[in-house]
Each structure stands twice: as C-alpha cells, then as structure tokens.
Design an enzyme around this catalytic site. Structure first.
Site, PDB file in Angstrom:
ATOM      1  N   LYS A 125       0.839  -1.193   0.000  1.00 13.16           N
ATOM      2  CA  LYS A 125       0.000   0.000   0.000  1.00 13.16           C
ATOM      3  C   LYS A 125       0.879   1.250   0.000  1.00 13.16           C
ATOM      4  O   LYS A 125       1.993   1.243   0.550  1.00 13.16           O
ATOM      5  CB  LYS A 125      -0.898  -0.029   1.240  1.00 13.16           C
ATOM      6  CG  LYS A 125      -1.968   1.044   1.327  1.00 13.16           C
ATOM      7  CD  LYS A 125      -2.817   0.803   2.563  1.00 13.16           C
ATOM      8  CE  LYS A 125      -3.894   1.845   2.749  1.00 13.16           C
ATOM      9  NZ  LYS A 125      -4.721   1.564   3.946  1.00 13.16           N
ATOM     10  N   SER A 129      -9.459   1.442   2.971  1.00 18.31           N
ATOM     11  CA  SER A 129      -8.603   2.312   2.173  1.00 18.31           C
ATOM     12  C   SER A 129      -7.538   1.544   1.390  1.00 18.31           C
ATOM     13  O   SER A 129      -6.886   2.105   0.517  1.00 18.31           O
ATOM     14  CB  SER A 129      -7.930   3.336   3.084  1.00 18.31           C
ATOM     15  OG  SER A 129      -7.116   2.695   4.057  1.00 18.31           O
ATOM     16  N   SER A 179      -9.894  -1.281   6.937  1.00 22.84           N
ATOM     17  CA  SER A 179      -9.283  -0.950   5.640  1.00 22.84           C
ATOM     18  C   SER A 179      -8.530  -2.085   4.970  1.00 22.84           C
ATOM     19  O   SER A 179      -8.137  -1.956   3.815  1.00 22.84           O
ATOM     20  CB  SER A 179      -8.355   0.260   5.795  1.00 22.84           C
ATOM     21  OG  SER A 179      -9.113   1.434   5.960  1.00 22.84           O
TER      22      SER A 179
END
Length: 479
Positions: free
Chosen positions: A77, A152, A176
């Site tokens: 990420k 996210s 997330s």
C-alpha cells in the site's frame, strides 16, 4: 502452469523445488499487470526492479537458500515506506516522494526473500473506504470496473484478486484491510494492534492502526503474519466440530442486502454442517461506544501522529501543507480545520479513550460469558458500490451514508484492538438496487471473524478450518 494463479506459499514451494524460475514468475506477473492497467491498482509498478530482484532470488535458490518468501512478489500500500519507491499516502503533498528507508515490515519481507513489486493505490490519507482518490485516480474492482474495490487498501484488494501479485500488505484502522478483501473476493487479516510494527508507515491513529496482509488463502495470510510479526509458532490444530462461534446481535446482522444475506446464511449452514455451534451473543453497547470513541480518537491522534511522521520521514512537509494538498472531497471534509482551534481537545480525547476501554471490556465479557472462540458476521452489509457514490448508497431501498455503512461491522472490533479476518464466501448475483440493471456475474461477499485480544494464531486457525468447508472462490472475469 499459470503462474499468476499461484498463491504465495504455492509459488514459494514451486520455486524451491526448481519447477519454476523466479524470473519467469516475475515476467508472468509483469505481463498480467500490463494487461490490467485499467484497474489502476498500482500507483508505482517497478517492473525493472522486480526483474532484478527475481534474478538475484534465482541465484540464491541455486545456492541452496530457502526462506519463507524467497522469490515471491509482494506489493505494498502507498502508505508503507520502501527505500527507492515513492510513499505518497495517496495525497497531493506526498505524491511521488521517494522513501529514504524501509518500513520495519518491509525490512522483514526483504529478509524473508520477498520481491517488492511496487506501491498500490489507496484512499487519500487512508481516510475512507471507496478508493475514489482525486490525486491518483479511482482504483477499480476487478469484478466490475464501474465499482469500488473498497478501501482504504483498495489497490491491495484489486491487485490480489486480479492476480497481479500473490499477496499485498495494507493497513487497517477501522476495516481498511477487511473491507477491500470482502468487496474484491480475497482474504484479509487485521492483526491485534501492536503485533506488527507500524514503524515507517504513514499513520492515522497509533491506538487503532495496524499493517495487515491480503492474499487468496488463509494459509498465505498465516505465512505473511509469521514474517511480519516474527511469531513462528505454527497454527494450532483446529476442528469446527464442537467449536462455539458467536453471532453478534444488535446491528451486525441487521439491514443486509439480500444477496449478502443469502451468501452469509449459506456459509453459516456450512459451519453448522461441519459441527460448529453458533451462539447468539448480545453486544448492545458496541455500536454506541464505538461511535462515542472512534472519530475523537482518530482525529486527535491523526494530528499528533502525522505531525511526528512528517517531521521524521517527510522533511519539508508540514501538517498544514499536507492538509492544504488534500484533493478528495470526502477527505477534505474530514481534515478541514484540524489545526489550531479545530483540533480535538484533550479532555474530549480522554473521554473517548475511556469509552474505548469500556468497549474492550464489553467484548472481553461477551467472549467469556458465552464461551465463544470468535464472533462471525458479514464483513460489509452490502456488496461494492458504484464509483462516485461517495456520500450515500442504497441499502434495502434506502439512501444511507457510504462510509458509515461499509465500516459498520468492522469498526467496533477495530477500535477494541481485536484481531479480525475476512474470508471470501461467494458471489451475490441479484444486485439491482443501485442502478436497476442487475449483474449476471455477481459481486463478492465477505464473512468476518473477530477474535479475543491477542488470539491471532487461533483466529487464523479457525479461519483455515472455515475456509476448508466453503466452496472455492472463483477468479474475477478477465477483461
């Protein structure tokens, strides 16, 4: 052999046996990624670097080295630092800035032989669940490119589901990792807070943040957890026969999309057939306490923790400059006014921490009083929304807030610092409530499990036992 269909453990074993070369596997994932650019899963894909790492890994294998992830590509990420790659946290002020050092978890991945393939798209500053990012563009769901992948860590979910990489590392503050896992049809694990180091990861809230893996099997999640945490103990033997699992009451099983209800009911039937005992567990105060504590803690700690991170890792970028550079409308609404008089005052923050302690006690009492090993519930109450449905979505024919709806079930356990898992359980085929046209191929549904604090290994073992009695998750259609 289609190398991109191999999970992390299977690929590692094939490499170790000499059935496959690392460079061939790397080239296969590069080719797959190049055909799937429309998903916008990566914000920085390092094909040349991946090939160099693969050649080095082949040499190490030829010398007889054997490591937990030797030769396996892993993507990160965009809020996790990896030296030489950008770490933009999905936001304008940091976009494209090259990290000077590895986060601790990246150091551990490299030490285990992993090949870092690049950085994956995320919701701006990790403050949302749609991944509709105005800086880097929307990440698209591999099952339907008009829909969100969740967030996210949406790029992680999309990349793993689309076979661009065997596994990815995201972060989870309120869901997330598990929300994109559910919406993209893969497995995701949120460790207990503190089990995995967050050093070198752009923060939201030290009380709530944790890195966590996404992969296509629980076995791969367990392998990655071993590397990230340093806990090499094997998973305990686990049988579903006689295992008590809790069905949390009060909101968790309420107001579900019909396709989600059918998929989760079918999963519960499979658990019962395998001998599990499903026990209703009242949690009447969980939603209220999470509401009392959640945002006050996040917003207070975001100002404190992000200021420290910027000073240490992003020289020249102040908090004010960071916030001015926010471009996504929903995130701008959250962070506007967070400096000066807009910050959460210390007394309110202390009250929120007290509410969090009450929530933790509520969960601990529920696990003990009902003698359940884990709580089981739908990861999200509906399947993936359309891109652009940032404010509201339809649920049971009603317009409801997008963010609050998708985090409804994952947020309370996150705030209580519990380990959490999301497993793919199949597809919902009757989506007609948001644009009226239905979907022939269906959208993924996730089943979530929360375990008692510190029960990470046992929760993964329970997840593996549940995975074994569920039908295998198909791959999304390739376009």
């Amino acid at each position: 052999m289609n190398l991109t269909n191999l999970g992390a453990r299977d690929l590692r074993d094939a490499l170790a046996r000499g059935e496959v070369r690392c460079i061939d596997a790397a080239d296969a994932f590069i080719a797959r990624t190049e055909t799937a650019t429309a998903l916008n899963a990566y914000v920085a894909f390092d094909a040349d670097g991946l090939r160099r790492q693969a050649i080095e890994a082949d040499a190490r294998l030829a010398q007889g080295q054997r490591l937990a992830l030797l030769g396996v590509p892993i993507a990160l990420k965009d809020n996790i630092q990896a030296a030489g790659l950008p770490c933009g946290d999905g936001t304008g002020a940091l976009h494209g800035r090259i990290a000077r050092r590895d986060a601790e978890i990246v150091r551990r991945l490299r030490a285990a032989g992993a090949l870092i393939s690049g950085k994956l798209g995320m919701h701006e500053l990790a403050l949302g669940i749609t991944n509709h990012n105005a800086v880097t563009g929307a990440v698209r769901n591999p099952w339907d490119a008009s829909r969100i992948p969740g967030g996210s860590s949406g790029g992680c979910g999309a990349a793993v589901a689309a076979r661009l990489v065997p596994a990815a590392i995201g972060t989870d503050t309120g869901g997330s990792v598990r929300i994109p896992a559910a919406l993209c049809g893969v497995a995701g694990f949120r460790p207990s807070v503190g089990r995995v180091s967050a050093d070198g990861v752009a923060p939201i809230s030290a009380t709530r943040d944790t890195p966590g893996p996404l992969a296509r099997s629980v076995a791969d999640l367990a392998l990655l957890d071993e590397v990230l945490s340093g806990d090499a103990a094997p998973l305990p033997a686990m049988s579903l026969r006689g295992l008590r699992l809790g069905l949390p009451q009060h909101t968790f099983w309420d107001d579900l999309e019909p396709g989600v209800r059918r998929a989760t009911d079918a999963a519960l039937d499979a658990l019962r057939a395998a001998g599990a005992t499903l026990v209703p567990v009242p949690l009447p105060d969980a939603a209220r306490l999470a509401g009392d504590a959640g945002f006050a803690i996040v917003l207070h700690e975001f100002v404190r923790d992000m200021t420290r991170y910027l000073h240490a890792e992003q020289p020249g970028v102040t908090l004010d400059r960071l916030l001015v550079g926010v471009r996504s409308r929903d995130v701008a609404a959250i962070v506007s006014g967070l400096t000066g008089d807009g910050t959460i005052p210390e007394p309110l923050y202390r009250q929120a921490l007290q509410a969090r302690r009450q929530l933790q006690a509520c969960y601990a009492e529920a696990f003990a009083a009902h003698d359940v090993a884990a709580l089981v519930f739908p990861t999200t109450p509906r399947t993936a929304a359309l891109i652009g449905e940032d404010d509201t979505v339809l649920l049971e024919g009603r317009a409801v807030p997008t963010f609050a709806t998708f985090i409804r079930n994952t947020d309370p356990g996150s705030l209580a610092a519990l380990p959490g898992l999301s497993l793919p359980i199949g597809l919902a085929h009757d989506r007609t409530d948001d644009r009226g046209d239905g979907l022939g191929h269906g959208l993924p549904v996730g089943l979530a499990l929360d375990g008692p604090a510190g029960s990470d290994k046992r929760l993964l073992a329970i997840g593996a036992a549940i995975e074994a009695v569920l039908p295998p998750m198909p791959a999304p259609p390739q376009r």
